[in-house]
Design an enzyme around this catalytic site. Sequence first.
Site, PDB file in Angstrom:
ATOM      1  N   ALA A  65      10.159 -28.670 -17.846  1.00 51.23           N
ATOM      2  CA  ALA A  65      11.197 -28.595 -16.811  1.00 51.23           C
ATOM      3  C   ALA A  65      10.188 -28.806 -15.588  1.00 51.23           C
ATOM      4  O   ALA A  65       8.826 -28.311 -15.608  1.00 51.23           O
ATOM      5  CB  ALA A  65      11.781 -27.300 -16.941  1.00 51.23           C
ATOM      6  N   GLY A 108       9.977 -27.740 -21.926  1.00 54.26           N
ATOM      7  CA  GLY A 108      11.135 -28.678 -21.835  1.00 54.26           C
ATOM      8  C   GLY A 108      10.802 -29.885 -22.573  1.00 54.26           C
ATOM      9  O   GLY A 108      11.565 -30.447 -23.300  1.00 54.26           O
TER      10      GLY A 108
END
Length: 257
Positions: A65, A108
């Site tokens: 992320a 992520g």
Amino acid sequence: MDHRFLKVSWDGRVGKIRLHRPEVLNALHTPLVEELAEVLERMDQNPEVRCILITGGDRVFAAGADIGEMADADSVRMLLSDQFAQWERIRRIHKPIVAAVAGYALGGGCELAMACDMIVAAETAHFGQPEINLGVMPGAGGTQRLTRAVGKARAMEMVLTGRPISAGEAWEAGLVNRIVPLENLELEAMKLCREVAAKAPIALRLAKEAVLKAFDTTIADGLDYEQKLFYFLFSTEDQKEGMRAFMEKRRPHFRGE
Ligand code: HXC
């Protein structure tokens, strides 16, 4: 349609998506994940597409992320931004998705690869959940899908130390389907995609659903569920075609009906 953070192409029945935000190692900020969910949904609706490939760059699949986007956030803003709604859209894609991973698949990025149905890894791939080093923890499946894929001992070590594992370790642990030399990554991943794409689309959809069901149900309920989907497939043209083709000793031609 123009894409800002993805390169999208088609190769026969395979829809190809390349994550493309190289200046930050494909960091998955909200606009990228939104765009990814949109493209995946469009491919899911498109009968020409039978299987989907997600890949990144040669050096990095995705470094997680976007830390810049989250650094100053507070809990309420995180809650209200509801970024996981986009991940939920990805989870709900019916068509088979293969991830082709070279280099870093971190945070992520690792979670995105694990949200796919199969992973083909280059020898250079590294999978990790380094969130602990940022004072947080995985948030898009890193404690759940990873644990189911590699077991408690390895998942705990990865999540609590943040140390990534190599492609070889990932293969031994059952996280990835195969390891290939970097220069063959796309070729091998496409080979797998094409093999899947030749199968009956409705059977693929229900088979994917049934395998995923195994992760969140009891064996008895899962077996019941599987049986119902199996019966259902006998109302498809592709079942007739598949079995007739076998009897007639020819290749089946599946139309997704
Ligand atoms: C924002 C990132 C980034 C990230 C790299 N960059 N990863 N920006 N978010 N996750 C940026 C760097 O700031 C840098 O920008 C440029 O990309 C190149 O990165 P470098 O660090 O200089 O490259 P390198 O030295 O080769 O190191 C590669 C790396 C390292 C080991 C992958 O970048 C790294 O550790 N990245 C963070 C990995 C991580 O912690 N991921 C988890 C994120 S949290 P400049 O401007 O300096 O050139 C997460 C939570 C998921 O994923 C929750 C659910 C969504």
